[in-house]
Design a protein around this motif. Structure first.
Motif, PDB file in Angstrom:
ATOM      1  N   GLU A   1      70.032  53.273  13.200  1.00 35.09           N
ATOM      2  CA  GLU A   1      69.175  52.541  12.270  1.00 35.09           C
ATOM      3  C   GLU A   1      69.981  51.520  11.469  1.00 35.09           C
ATOM      4  OE1 GLU A   1      65.863  56.077  11.405  1.00 35.09           O
ATOM      5  OE2 GLU A   1      67.415  55.570   9.926  1.00 35.09           O
ATOM      6  N   THR A   2      71.163  51.906  11.019  1.00 31.83           N
ATOM      7  CA  THR A   2      72.007  50.982  10.266  1.00 31.83           C
ATOM      8  C   THR A   2      72.441  49.803  11.134  1.00 31.83           C
ATOM      9  OG1 THR A   2      72.821  52.839   8.940  1.00 31.83           O
ATOM     10  CG2 THR A   2      74.086  50.800   8.852  1.00 31.83           C
ATOM     11  N   ALA A   3      72.798  50.106  12.393  1.00 31.34           N
ATOM     12  CA  ALA A   3      73.221  49.044  13.301  1.00 31.34           C
ATOM     13  C   ALA A   3      72.076  48.062  13.572  1.00 31.34           C
ATOM     14  CB  ALA A   3      73.727  49.648  14.603  1.00 31.34           C
ATOM     15  N   GLU A   4      70.885  48.585  13.832  1.00 23.12           N
ATOM     16  CA  GLU A   4      69.749  47.708  14.090  1.00 23.12           C
ATOM     17  C   GLU A   4      69.380  46.884  12.860  1.00 23.12           C
ATOM     18  OE1 GLU A   4      67.692  50.754  17.350  1.00 23.12           O
ATOM     19  OE2 GLU A   4      66.803  50.455  15.357  1.00 23.12           O
ATOM     20  N   LYS A   5      69.560  47.486  11.671  1.00 22.23           N
ATOM     21  CA  LYS A   5      69.257  46.763  10.443  1.00 22.23           C
ATOM     22  C   LYS A   5      70.167  45.564  10.259  1.00 22.23           C
ATOM     23  CE  LYS A   5      68.979  47.493   5.436  1.00 22.23           C
ATOM     24  NZ  LYS A   5      69.115  48.486   4.334  1.00 22.23           N
ATOM     25  N   HIS A   6      71.433  45.700  10.701  1.00 23.05           N
ATOM     26  CA  HIS A   6      72.409  44.627  10.522  1.00 23.05           C
ATOM     27  C   HIS A   6      72.596  43.782  11.788  1.00 23.05           C
ATOM     28  CE1 HIS A   6      73.384  47.258   7.111  1.00 23.05           C
ATOM     29  NE2 HIS A   6      73.877  46.173   6.533  1.00 23.05           N
ATOM     30  N   GLY A   7      71.730  43.960  12.768  1.00 26.69           N
ATOM     31  CA  GLY A   7      71.786  43.151  13.965  1.00 26.69           C
ATOM     32  C   GLY A   7      72.951  43.447  14.884  1.00 26.69           C
ATOM     33  N   ILE A   8      73.440  44.647  14.876  1.00 23.12           N
ATOM     34  CA  ILE A   8      74.566  45.051  15.730  1.00 23.12           C
ATOM     35  C   ILE A   8      74.004  45.585  17.047  1.00 23.12           C
ATOM     36  CG2 ILE A   8      76.527  46.618  15.937  1.00 23.12           C
ATOM     37  CD1 ILE A   8      76.655  46.588  12.855  1.00 23.12           C
ATOM     38  N   PRO A   9      74.520  45.140  18.181  1.00 22.52           N
ATOM     39  CA  PRO A   9      73.988  45.596  19.476  1.00 22.52           C
ATOM     40  C   PRO A   9      74.130  47.106  19.652  1.00 22.52           C
ATOM     41  CG  PRO A   9      75.403  43.687  19.751  1.00 22.52           C
ATOM     42  CD  PRO A   9      75.585  44.137  18.345  1.00 22.52           C
ATOM     43  N   VAL A  10      73.096  47.727  20.190  1.00 26.76           N
ATOM     44  CA  VAL A  10      73.108  49.154  20.500  1.00 26.76           C
ATOM     45  C   VAL A  10      72.947  49.302  22.011  1.00 26.76           C
ATOM     46  CG1 VAL A  10      71.985  51.378  20.161  1.00 26.76           C
ATOM     47  CG2 VAL A  10      72.140  49.745  18.249  1.00 26.76           C
ATOM     48  N   VAL A  11      73.983  49.833  22.661  1.00 28.66           N
ATOM     49  CA  VAL A  11      73.984  49.996  24.113  1.00 28.66           C
ATOM     50  C   VAL A  11      73.765  51.470  24.432  1.00 28.66           C
ATOM     51  CG1 VAL A  11      75.300  49.729  26.239  1.00 28.66           C
ATOM     52  CG2 VAL A  11      75.504  48.025  24.403  1.00 28.66           C
ATOM     53  N   GLU A  12      72.751  51.772  25.215  1.00 28.99           N
ATOM     54  CA  GLU A  12      72.465  53.154  25.568  1.00 28.99           C
ATOM     55  C   GLU A  12      73.165  53.505  26.880  1.00 28.99           C
ATOM     56  OE1 GLU A  12      68.052  53.497  23.470  1.00 28.99           O
ATOM     57  OE2 GLU A  12      68.342  53.950  25.594  1.00 28.99           O
ATOM     58  N   ASP A  13      74.086  54.446  26.806  1.00 28.66           N
ATOM     59  CA  ASP A  13      74.812  54.946  27.980  1.00 28.66           C
ATOM     60  C   ASP A  13      75.031  56.436  27.739  1.00 28.66           C
ATOM     61  OD1 ASP A  13      77.519  53.672  30.001  1.00 28.66           O
ATOM     62  OD2 ASP A  13      76.632  55.671  29.964  1.00 28.66           O
ATOM     63  N   LYS A  14      74.174  57.255  28.313  1.00 34.86           N
ATOM     64  CA  LYS A  14      74.205  58.687  28.041  1.00 34.86           C
ATOM     65  C   LYS A  14      75.538  59.324  28.373  1.00 34.86           C
ATOM     66  CE  LYS A  14      69.235  59.304  28.774  1.00 34.86           C
ATOM     67  NZ  LYS A  14      68.204  60.032  29.549  1.00 34.86           N
ATOM     68  N   ALA A  15      76.039  59.085  29.580  1.00 36.61           N
ATOM     69  CA  ALA A  15      77.276  59.735  30.010  1.00 36.61           C
ATOM     70  C   ALA A  15      78.463  59.278  29.163  1.00 36.61           C
ATOM     71  CB  ALA A  15      77.515  59.438  31.484  1.00 36.61           C
ATOM     72  N   LEU A  16      78.571  57.977  28.922  1.00 36.04           N
ATOM     73  CA  LEU A  16      79.694  57.459  28.145  1.00 36.04           C
ATOM     74  C   LEU A  16      79.635  57.950  26.704  1.00 36.04           C
ATOM     75  CD1 LEU A  16      82.182  55.669  27.988  1.00 36.04           C
ATOM     76  CD2 LEU A  16      80.665  53.732  27.492  1.00 36.04           C
TER      77      LEU A  16
END
Length: 354
Positions: free
Chosen positions: A305-320
């Motif tokens: 939520e904090t990252a999305e609020k500040h426009g920081i990319p969120v990459v979804e990679d379950k295994a990593l």
């Protein structure tokens, strides 16, 4: 000699635990002068608001015994018991309000100093209470000297006030002997009010000083030596509850610090809901990506939520995200095992931003 040396070694202020333990054992600062002062105030209230009316009523009731004694029959024991009961009721009606006012004043003086509590420790028999040596030290020690000085102060204060008052009223007293006798009670009441008022005003300084002295002496008696402070700290550190509390506080501080660092991240690698790792990469700062924060479940959601609020990319990679969570540490660079995977993500982000 040993007692003096022991007192000299107690240079540290009492800890919160020492103060709590003392209060639980009934060792609280108490001023002996406060209840006495409250009694004077209660007497003043009685004289001003109660005594005159009550005395008049009592005089009217007792006048029946003098003006018409034949109205009470004493032929039998029942008559005598009835007469005694009547007198007792009238006397109780006269005294009861005064007793209630004195009780309220005494209780208020105690309640305002300390919260009332039941302490079984005070009921336990102790040799020091009947020991002649302990009694001798209490009488001739510093506390005994202070009590003696307070008694001398009260003696001279009350004596001087009484003498000055009687001197100022001596002409009225002499004239009352040759005037209407019915005026004598009024004169006595007025003199009593003035005397109690003057004594109360004169002892205010003593009461205030005794309140301060009782608390100063209480804190002084609770002083601890440096070794006692160290031992108590070690004991508290060994308490499982204290350790758990300290661990919880440390975790809260670490969590707040991590979340505060998330806005500086370059990317957040996350499992959709369970894991999140915030990384920062700047060639001028570090040779490899730096871990700013990592979290599980609720903390992971907060990081996202904090990252999305500040426009920081969120990459979804379950295994990593799962494997990195167990291997990386906050405020440290990622292990070499993850260089390739993270580099691909950063390359994708930097290329897209251009």
């Amino acid at each position: 000699m040993s007692d003096d040396t022991d007192k000299e070694s107690k240079t540290e202020a009492a800890t919160d635990k020492k103060i709590r333990d003392a209060i639980e054992k009934g060792n609280v600062p108490v001023s002996r002068e406060a209840p006495i002062f409250a009694s004077f105030i209660a007497m003043l209230v009685i004289l001003v608001f109660v005594a005159k009316q009550r005395v008049s009523l009592l005089a009217e009731k007792l006048a029946l015994f003098i003006d018409n004694p034949k109205s009470f029959s004493l032929a039998t024991g029942t008559d005598a018991a009835f007469l005694i009961q009547t007198v007792a009721i009238e006397a109780a009606y006269f005294i009861l309000p005064m007793v209630i006012i004195l009780m309220i004043a005494g209780l208020s003086a105690s309640l305002l100093q300390n919260v009332p509590q039941v302490v079984g420790e005070r009921l336990r028999p102790q040799w020091s209470r009947i020991s002649p040596m302990s009694g001798w030290s209490r009488i001739f020690g510093r506390a005994g000297q202070v009590e003696f000085l307070k008694s001398v102060f009260k003696f001279f204060t009350i004596g001087i006030v009484s003498i000055l008052l009687l001197q100022s009223e001596q002409y009225k007293v002499v004239n009352a002997m040759f005037s209407d006798p019915s005026l004598v009670p009024e004169l006595i009441l007025t003199m009593a009010i003035r005397l109690v008022s003057a004594v109360s005003i004169a002892t205010i300084v003593l009461v205030a000083a005794d309140l301060l002295w009782s608390r100063f002496r209480w804190h002084r008696d609770l002083r601890m030596s440096r070794q006692e402070v160290k031992d108590e700290f070690k004991q508290a550190e060994g308490d499982p509850l204290v350790k758990a509390r300290l661990r919880s506080l440390a975790q809260d501080r670490s969590r707040r610090r991590m979340l505060a660092a998330v806005p500086r991240a370059t990317v957040v690698i996350a499992n959709p809901t369970h894991y999140a790792i915030a990384l920062r990469y700047n060639r001028e700062e570090t040779t490899a990506p730096l871990v700013l924060a990592k979290g599980l479940d609720l903390v992971a959601i907060r990081i996202r939520e904090t990252a999305e609020k500040h426009g920081i990319p969120v990459v979804e990679d379950k295994a990593l995200a799962r494997s990195m969570y167990d291997s990386v540490e906050v405020d440290r660079m990622i292990p070499p095992d993850f260089y390739r995977a993270v580099a691909q993500i950063l390359f994708f982000i930097f290329t897209r931003s251009k």
